[in-house]
Design an enzyme around this catalytic site. Structure first.
Site, PDB file in Angstrom:
ATOM      1  N   PRO A   1      32.009 -21.946  85.491  1.00 48.99           N
ATOM      2  CG  PRO A   1      33.178 -20.015  84.889  1.00 48.99           C
ATOM      3  CD  PRO A   1      31.789 -20.564  85.016  1.00 48.99           C
ATOM      4  CB  CYS A   2      34.608 -25.970  88.424  1.00 47.73           C
ATOM      5  SG  CYS A   2      36.170 -26.437  87.631  1.00 47.73           S
TER       6      CYS A   2
END
Length: 246
Positions: A128-129
């Protein structure tokens, strides 16, 4: 590559890595025979698409699992998602047996015992960014609740020791917390037992789209470590390589 390639895709979403590896494997070998996928994601909507694209086509006509019946019926398992009929697309077990086997494990990666993850040749993950992207609050790997899940991917790497891993994330990882989080990510990879190289790739090199991502390639320490990058257009700032211990 041999006669079999087992791929584990973490944070799989709708299966971007799975699709890319399938196409590359087919180009290299002439078929997808011997290719197997095992995927995990927590998002029910993404899992519905992954299940339709990769899992359903392995089943004979008319065979559905409980989750698929839920998707069709719009109950809690499917969250009201309408999926097209899978019996006529020529991609099921009756019509084409030489297709990749695929298993989807839907749920929180933090709750998965690595013993339940198959032994793989390669593990892929686009972690996840949200906490490192310039579009977010930039809480970082430790300050946020999403991007720090990279440690879960590292946990699986340490336990399963595949020959390779492929990972991706946004270029914002370079600058969040003054660059400390980027090197924390590299340290996770090296501590898990991998030499690491990376390059910033822009999709405009391959598609009519402009989207940059850092692509990481890890090779198990002690194995052959071919130089993968640079790919396409690249500058010295776009690529780098670190061996474990550096």
């Amino acid at each position: 590559m041999g006669n079999k390639l087992v791929v584990v895709e973490l944070f799989a979403g709708i299966g971007g890595f799975s699709r890319g590896i399938e196409e590359a494997y087919k180009e290299l070998t002439g078929s997808t025979e011997g290719l197997e996928f095992w995927a995990n994601d927590i998002d029910p909507y993404a899992c519905s698409i992954y299940r339709y694209n990769f899992v359903r086509r392995n089943k004979p006509d008319g065979v559905e699992d409980e989750g698929e019946r839920g998707e069709r019926g719009g109950d809690k398992a499917g969250h009201g998602i309408e999926l097209p009929d899978g019996g006529s697309d020529g991609r099921n077990d009756n019509q084409n047996p030489k297709i990749p086997r695929a298993t989807l494990c839907e749920g929180d990666l933090q709750a998965i015992d690595p013993a339940d993850v198959p032994t793989a040749d390669v593990i892929t993950f686009g972690f996840p960014c949200q906490d490192v992207s310039v579009s977010g609050k930039r809480a970082g790997l430790e300050g946020g609740t999403r991007s720090g899940l990279l440690s879960e991917a590292a946990r699986v790497l340490r336990a399963k020791k595949p020959k390779y891993f492929i990972a991706e994330n946004v270029p914002g990882l370079f600058s969040v917390n003054d660059g400390r989080d980027f090197y924390a990510a590299i340290r996770m990879f090296t501590d898990a037992g991998y030499d690491c190289q990376w390059q910033v790739l822009d999709t405009r090199q391959f598609l009519p789209q402009n989207r940059k991502r850092i692509i990481f390639i890890g090779h198990r320490i002690g194995d052959c470590r071919p130089e993968v990058f640079p790919i396409g257009e690249a500058t010295a700032d776009d690529t780098e390589e670190i061996q474990a211990g550096e």
